[in-house]
Design a protein around this motif. Structure first.
Motif, mmCIF file in Angstrom:
data_model
loop_
_atom_site.group_PDB
_atom_site.id
_atom_site.type_symbol
_atom_site.label_atom_id
_atom_site.label_comp_id
_atom_site.label_asym_id
_atom_site.label_seq_id
_atom_site.Cartn_x
_atom_site.Cartn_y
_atom_site.Cartn_z
ATOM 1 N N CYS A 136 -2.773 5.243 6.297
ATOM 2 C CA CYS A 136 -3.733 5.789 7.070
ATOM 3 C C CYS A 136 -3.430 5.361 8.658
ATOM 4 C CB CYS A 136 -4.955 4.768 6.818
ATOM 5 S SG CYS A 136 -5.347 5.145 5.142
ATOM 6 N N CYS A 172 -4.654 1.705 10.168
ATOM 7 C CA CYS A 172 -4.374 0.335 9.537
ATOM 8 C C CYS A 172 -3.306 -0.417 9.522
ATOM 9 C CB CYS A 172 -4.822 0.546 7.846
ATOM 10 S SG CYS A 172 -4.616 -0.875 6.921
ATOM 11 N N CYS A 202 0.901 -1.048 0.187
ATOM 12 C CA CYS A 202 0.049 0.106 -0.087
ATOM 13 C C CYS A 202 0.838 1.207 -0.024
ATOM 14 C CB CYS A 202 -0.905 -0.196 1.167
ATOM 15 S SG CYS A 202 -1.994 1.316 1.340
HETATM 16 FE FE1 SF4 Z 1 -3.843 1.241 2.457
HETATM 17 FE FE2 SF4 Z 1 -4.999 0.424 4.826
HETATM 18 FE FE3 SF4 Z 1 -5.327 2.988 4.105
HETATM 19 FE FE4 SF4 Z 1 -6.552 0.996 2.748
HETATM 20 S S1 SF4 Z 1 -6.812 1.654 4.961
HETATM 21 S S2 SF4 Z 1 -5.250 2.893 2.070
HETATM 22 S S3 SF4 Z 1 -4.984 -0.608 2.798
HETATM 23 S S4 SF4 Z 1 -3.388 2.076 4.889
#
Ligand code: SF4
Ligand code: 5AD
Length: 372
Positions: free
Chosen positions: A75, A78, A71
């Motif tokens: 975030c 996450c 990714c």
């Molecule tokens: Fe990446 Fe997790 Fe954010 Fe989705 S929620 S964009 S997988 S960091």
């Protein structure tokens, strides 16, 4: 007929629901503030009644293929965020992804969801387009394909749509711009995400969004606003789930005394209130509910959801796709799990719709209105 009695504010809100009036923010806040067995049962029964009226008793399956945990984003909540160096990264090959699609089709899934971390580069765009095309070809165009691949350009969304994907899930995560700012690094803004949802609608996807429920700093008023946001955006599908802590994330330290029971309850209340307000959309009973209780997804169906997304990714990758703590690591396409799921669903008097796309009635109603 319910055996519980409604009094005061609750009686007023139910009168408004029964009269077909459009609920306002205070009504939704009242629904989300209900507590205690009797009140909650009233809420879930009403949501279920509306579910039966608008979408019926069939449960639609989407086989979830989490094909890569790489990714570009960070975030704060996450587990597979870019800066989490403890996560071992993987990427399934084209052949593996197409194979998983075929396996889903052979196991009578009407549709699949291709999900991964967000990546914005031409190679990734081409790779996904090819995977979608190949799966479509190999299944004679019969398998429905939903994508859940984050924020992309209009050209990319269009390319994937032309390749054969017809639904897209992009959670807004929270409709509060303030809270959104606290959960994402600078440069990952609310407006862009909102605009992506508008692009997806414009292209012609069936569009799903959703939020995390029970985030640190989130209020009942925020959640009521989330439901109003869904209504305003006129979405076709919803995927919402309780926030679950992942220890290797920046916001984990803010969480004091995580209460799984309360989180599950709030998650179910959001499903019920969303069903009451949005009526004919598809609502998923999500993995996060399943993580908080073995019966979580069944409770989600009883609260108004009508879609389940069993994880059919090869089990060797599950441990590395941990968005949050305790995500179940089952190969749910295996016949033993399919059988267990079927039994659970039948125990509440519902049936699995095998081999059906299960498109949300809302999408067609909305478009026929536009054609008038
Ligand atoms: Fe990446 Fe997790 Fe954010 Fe989705 S929620 S964009 S997988 S960091
Ligand atoms: N708890 C619950 N849901 C989470 N997601 C990401 N991290 C978490 C977490 N810690 C959800 C986000 C994202 C989806 C793919 O997973 O809502 O959109």
């Amino acid at each position: 007929m319910t055996k519980y009695k409604k009094t005061g504010v609750l009686a007023d809100v139910f009168d408004r629901i029964n009269s077909g009036a459009e609920l306002e923010k205070p009504d939704i806040e009242s629904l989300l503030s209900l507590s205690g067995k009797n009140e909650l049962n009233l809420l879930f029964e009403k949501a279920y009644e509306i579910k039966l009226k608008y979408v019926g008793k069939k449960v639609y399956l989407r086989g979830l293929i989490e094909f890569s945990n790489i990714c570009d984003k960070n975030c704060f909540y996450c587990g597979i965020r870019k800066d989490n160096k403890k996560t071992k990264r993987f990427q399934m090959t084209l052949q593996e992804i197409v194979g998983a699609g075929i396996r889903a089709f052979e196991n009578h899934y009407g549709s699949i969801v291709l999900q991964s971390g967000e990546r914005n580069n031409p190679r990734f765009t081409e790779f996904v387009a090819l995977a979608v095309k190949k799966i479509k070809e190999e299944t004679g165009g019969k398998l429905g394909i939903t994508l859940c691949l984050g924020e992309q350009s209009e050209e990319t969304y269009q390319k994937w749509f032309d390749a054969g994907a017809h639904r897209y899930l992009l959670r807004i995560e929270t409709s509060s711009e303030n809270l959104y700012k606290k959960l994402h690094p600078a440069g990952h803004g609310f407006r862009k995400r909102h605009e992506c949802l508008l692009l997806l609608k414009k292209i012609g996807y069936q569009v799903g969004t959703g939020v995390m429920i029970g985030l640190p700093g989130q209020t009942i008023a925020n959640l009521a606003d989330d439901i109003l946001y869904f209504r305003k955006l006129d979405v076709d599908m919803l995927g919402m789930g309780p926030y679950i802590v992942h220890d290797d994330t920046p916001i984990a330290s803010e969480i004091k005394g995580y209460d799984s029971k309360k989180q599950l309850e709030l998650g179910l209340k959001m499903i019920a209130a969303a069903r009451i307000v949005l009526k004919d959309v598809n609502i998923a009973s999500t993995t996060a509910l399943h993580t908080l209780s073995p019966d979580g997804r069944k409770l989600g169906l009883k609260a108004g959801a009508n879609v389940i997304m069993p994880n059919i990714t090869e089990t060797k990758h599950h441990a590395d796709y941990q968005l949050y703590k305790g995500k179940p690591c089952l190969d749910e396409s295996a016949s033993i799990y399919q059988e267990q799921l079927r039994k659970k669903i039948e125990s509440i008097g519902e049936t699995i719709a095998f081999d059906e796309w299960g498109d949300p009635p809302h999408f067609f109603r909305k478009n026929s209105k536009l054609a008038l």
